[in-house]
Design an enzyme around this catalytic site. Structure first.
Site, PDB file in Angstrom:
ATOM      1  N   ASN B 394      90.516  12.479  45.736  1.00 36.95           N
ATOM      2  CA  ASN B 394      90.576  13.318  46.934  1.00 36.95           C
ATOM      3  C   ASN B 394      89.185  13.801  47.334  1.00 36.95           C
ATOM      4  OD1 ASN B 394      91.217  15.098  48.969  1.00 36.95           O
ATOM      5  ND2 ASN B 394      92.997  15.935  47.928  1.00 36.95           N
ATOM      6  N   ASP B 395      88.676  14.783  46.631  1.00 42.73           N
ATOM      7  CA  ASP B 395      87.397  15.373  47.029  1.00 42.73           C
ATOM      8  C   ASP B 395      86.250  14.356  47.015  1.00 42.73           C
ATOM      9  OD1 ASP B 395      88.662  17.828  47.307  1.00 42.73           O
ATOM     10  OD2 ASP B 395      88.407  18.284  45.187  1.00 42.73           O
ATOM     11  N   VAL B 396      86.327  13.359  46.102  1.00 42.34           N
ATOM     12  CA  VAL B 396      85.205  12.419  45.977  1.00 42.34           C
ATOM     13  C   VAL B 396      85.162  11.399  47.116  1.00 42.34           C
ATOM     14  CG1 VAL B 396      85.093  12.659  43.475  1.00 42.34           C
ATOM     15  CG2 VAL B 396      86.467  10.825  44.458  1.00 42.34           C
ATOM     16  N   VAL B 397      86.176  11.407  48.001  1.00 42.35           N
ATOM     17  CA  VAL B 397      86.126  10.525  49.171  1.00 42.35           C
ATOM     18  C   VAL B 397      86.188  11.332  50.464  1.00 42.35           C
ATOM     19  CG1 VAL B 397      87.064   8.456  48.065  1.00 42.35           C
ATOM     20  CG2 VAL B 397      88.631  10.148  49.010  1.00 42.35           C
TER      21      VAL B 397
END
Lengths: 95, 468
Positions: B394-397
Site C-alpha cells: 500500500n504505502d510503498v506504491v
C-alpha cells in the site's frame, strides 16, 4: 587479561566504527538475515552468564545466573540456527 | 597466559567482523553466519575468568552443573524455535531471541550488583556499565516481548492516551533518578525498582507504536541489547563481550536509521508516535479525491490481462505475508512464465515487516533470484510494463509520496506502480494502509481493484490463466 580502562574504551570506540563501516555495504534484501545474524552475535552474553554463574555464591545468585544462562543460550544457538535456515533458503533458489 | 587470551580475543573479534562482512553478500552470507558461529565456539572453549583462570578447569561445583543444564535447556529452546517457526513468522522469532539476550544482559548485571557488598565497591567504572546494562537489557527484554506479541497480531494497533509522551518521560526521569542514586549506594530495593521500572518502560515505549513499525523497533532493540552486552563486558572485564556487543550496537543503530530513511521518517517520529496524527496532514489529499471512485475488476478479467501481457511486475507487500500467499504468487508467476510472459518482482526496501521480509518469503516459495528486482532497478523500466500486480502493498506504491507535498510520506522513495499501463491492486478492503493515508494510486485511471483475500484471489487467477 587485565587491561587499563583506557585500553578498553579504545577497543569500544574502534568497535563502534567497525560496526558502522561493515554494515554500510549490505544490500537491503539481506537486512533481515543481517539483523538475525547480529542478534546471534550478541548472544555472547551467554558467556557473561556462565562467568557470573560459575562464581555465584547464594541461591538467589544461582537462580538469576541460571535464568541468564538459559536466556543467553537460547539467544546464541537459536539466533545462529534461524539465520542459517533463512540463508539456506536464499542459496537454494540460486540453483 | 594472559597474552594468549588477548590473542584469542583478537581472533574471535576478527571472526565476528568477517562474519558480518560476509553476511553482506548473497553469495557468502551463509558462510558469514558460520564464521561468526565459529567465533562464538572459540569464545566458549577459551572462556576465562577476569583474573585469568580458565573457566573449564576450575573445580567442578554445583554451579557448573547448573551451567551445563541451563545451556542445554537454552539450546533446545533455541533449536525448537529456530526450526519450527514458519518463514512468515521470522520477525517474531528474531524479536524473541533478542528479548532473551536483553534479559540475560540485565540478569548478568544484576548478579554483578549482588556481589558488591559496600558503597565503597561502587566505583564509576563498575557502577555505570552495570546500571546501564540493567536498564537497557530489561527494557529490551520487555520491549521485544511486546514487539513479538504485536507481530503475532495481539494489540497490533497503536495504544495511545493523552499525555503519553509526558507520562513516559516522567517514568524515564524516575529511572534516571534511581540510577544516579544507585551510582553511589548499594540499595537492593532501589535496584529492584530500577529493574521493574525499566521493564515497564520497555512496554510503555513499544505499546504506542503500530505493528507496521515493528521492524524499526526490533532493529533498535537489537542494537540496545548489543550495547547492554557491551556494558556487561565492561562490568565483568570481558573484552570479547565488549567487541561483540559494540559491533551489534553500532551496526544495529545504523540499520535502524537506514530503515527509517527508506520510509522517509526520522527515528523520533517512529518512536514517539506522530504517525497516527499524520492522517490530519493527509486531509488535503483525501479532499482532492472526493468524487473520485475506485474501479473494481473481476479475477477472470485480470487473468486475461496477465495471460496476454508481455511484461508483468508483481509488487508484494505486507498483505501477501498476512495471507501467506507467497506460494500462490510463485505458481502464478510460473504459469505466466510458461506462456512466455516476462515476470519480475519489485521489492521495496521496507515492504513487509522487516527489510528483506519479502525476499525471505519469496525465497521460501522458490522464486528464482534473478526475478527479484530492487526498487531503483525496476522504476526506470516501469513505463514499458503492461500489468503491475500489487499484492497487499500500500504505502510503498502510493504516488502521494511523489506528488502531494502535504502527505506525511512525501519524499519517501516508492515503486512507480502507476507508470505501468495497467495496475491491478489486490486488497481485502478499502481500508487505508498502516500509515493511515489515502492511496492516490487506487484512484488513478489505469488502476483496477481486485477485492478479496490475496490467497483466494491468486488461486482463482492461477486457475483462470491455466484455462485461458
Amino acid at each position: 587479561m587485565e587491561s587499563s580502562f583506557a585500553d578498553v574504551v579504545f577497543i569500544f570506540v574502534l568497535a563502534i566504527f567497525v560496526g558502522i563501516e561493515v554494515i554500510s555495504k549490505v544490500p537491503s534484501m539481506l537486512h533481515t538475515p543481517l539483523m538475525s545474524g547480529t542478534n546471534a552475535i550478541h548472544g555472547i552474553i551467554l558467556f557473561g552468564g556462565i562467568l557470573v554463574l560459575a562464581d555465584a555464591a547464594s541461591p538467589l545468585a544461582q537462580l538469576l545466573g541460571f535464568i541468564a544462562v538459559v536466556f543467553g543460550s537460547a539467544n546464541v544457538f537459536g539466533g545462529f540456527m534461524v539465520t542459517d535456515r533463512m540463508l539456506q533458503m536464499f542459496k537454494k533458489k540460486k540453483k | 597466559m594472559s597474552s594468549t587470551i588477548a590473542y584469542l580475543i583478537i581472533g574471535i573479534s576478527v571472526l565476528f567482523i568477517l562474519g558480518i562482512k560476509l553476511l553482506a553478500s548473497p553469495k557468502t552470507a551463509r558462510l558469514g553466519n558460520l564464521v561468526a558461529a565459529a567465533g562464538m565456539l572459540i569464545a566458549l572453549i577459551s572462556l576465562h575468568q577476569p583474573n585469568g583462570d580458565y573457566v573449564w578447569s576450575q573445580g567442578w561445583t554445583f554451579n557448573y552443573t547448573l551451567i551445563v543444564i541451563g545451556t542445554l535447556i537454552g539450546l533446545v529452546i533455541g533449536a525448537i524455535g529456530a526450526y519450527s517457526v514458519k518463514m512468515t513468522a521470522m520477525p517474531q522469532m528474531v524479536a524473541l531471541f533478542n528479548g532473551l539476550g536483553g534479559g540475560a544482559a540485565a540478569l548478568v548485571a544484576s548478579l554483578e550488583f549482588i556481589t558488591i557488598k559496600s558503597d565503597a565497591g561502587l566505583t564509576a567504572v563498575i557502577a555505570v556499565p552495570m546500571l546501564f546494562a540493567t536498564l537497557i537489557g530489561s527494557l529490551s527484554f520487555s520491549g521485544s516481548v511486546i514487539a513479538y506479541l504485536k507481530l503475532e497480531g495481539k494489540f497490533e494497533k497503536p495504544m495511545t492516551f493523552p499525555g503519553q509522551n509526558l507520562f513516559n518521560g516522567l517514568i524515564l526521569l524516575v529511572i534516571l533518578g534511581l540510577a544516579i542514586f544507585l551510582g553511589g549506594h548499594v540499595n537492593t530495593p532501589a535496584f529492584i525498582g530500577l529493574f521493574v521500572l525499566a521493564l515497564f518502560f520497555g512496554v510503555a515505549m513499544v505499546m504506542p507504536i503500530g505493528g507496521a513499525d515493528m521492524p524499526v523497533v526490533i532493529s533498535l532493540l537489537n542494537s540496545f541489547t548489543g550495547l547492554a552486552v557491551a556494558a556487561d563486558g565492561f562490568a565483568i572485564h570481558n573484552n570479547a563481550m565488549i567487541v561483540a556487543g559494540t559491533l551489534v550496537g553500532s551496526s544495529g543503530t545504523l540499520l535502524t536509521l537506514l530503515m527509517c530513511h527508506a520510509m522517509n521518517r526520522p527515528v523520533s517520529n517512529v518512536l514517539f508516535g506522530a504517525f497516527g496524527s499524520g492522517g490530519a496532514a493527509a486531509g488535503g489529499a483525501a479532499g482532492d479525491l472526493a468524487g473520485k471512485t475506485v474501479k473494481p475488476i473481476q479475477a477472470d478479467e485480470v487473468a486475461v490481462l496477465l495471460a496476454y501481457a508481455q511484461q508483468v511486475v508483481i509488487v508484494p507487500g505486507y498483505g501477501m505475508a498476512v495471507a501467506q500467499a507467497q506460494h500462490q504468487v510463485r505458481e502464478l508467476s510460473d504459469e505466466l512464465g510458461k506462456r512466455g510472459v516476462e515476470v519480475r518482482f519489485a521489492i521495496h526496501p521496507v515492504a513487509g515487516r522487516m527489510p528483506g521480509h519479502m525476499n525471505v518469503l519469496l525465497a521460501e516459495a522458490n522464486v528464482p533470484y534473478d526475478q527479484l528486482c530492487e526498487m531503483e532497478a525496476i522504476n526506470p523500466t516501469m513505463d514499458r510494463v503492461d500489468v503491475c500486480l500489487v499484492i497487499g502493498a500500500n504505502d510503498v506504491v502510493n504516488p502521494a509520496a511523489r506528488e502531494d507535498k502535504s502527505s506525511p510520506i512525501y519524499g519517501m522513495p516508492i515503486i512507480d506502480a502507476d507508470h505501468a499501463k495497467t495496475v491491478i491492486v489486490m486488497k481485502r478492503s478499502m481500508a487505508a494502509g498502516f500509515a493511515g493515508i489515502e492511496n492516490l494510486l487506487f484512484y488513478k485511471d489505469n488502476t483496477r481493484m481486485l477485492f478479496g483475500d490475496a490467497k483466494a484471489s491468486l488461486n482463482a487467477l492461477v486457475a483462470q490463466v491455466k484455462a485461458s
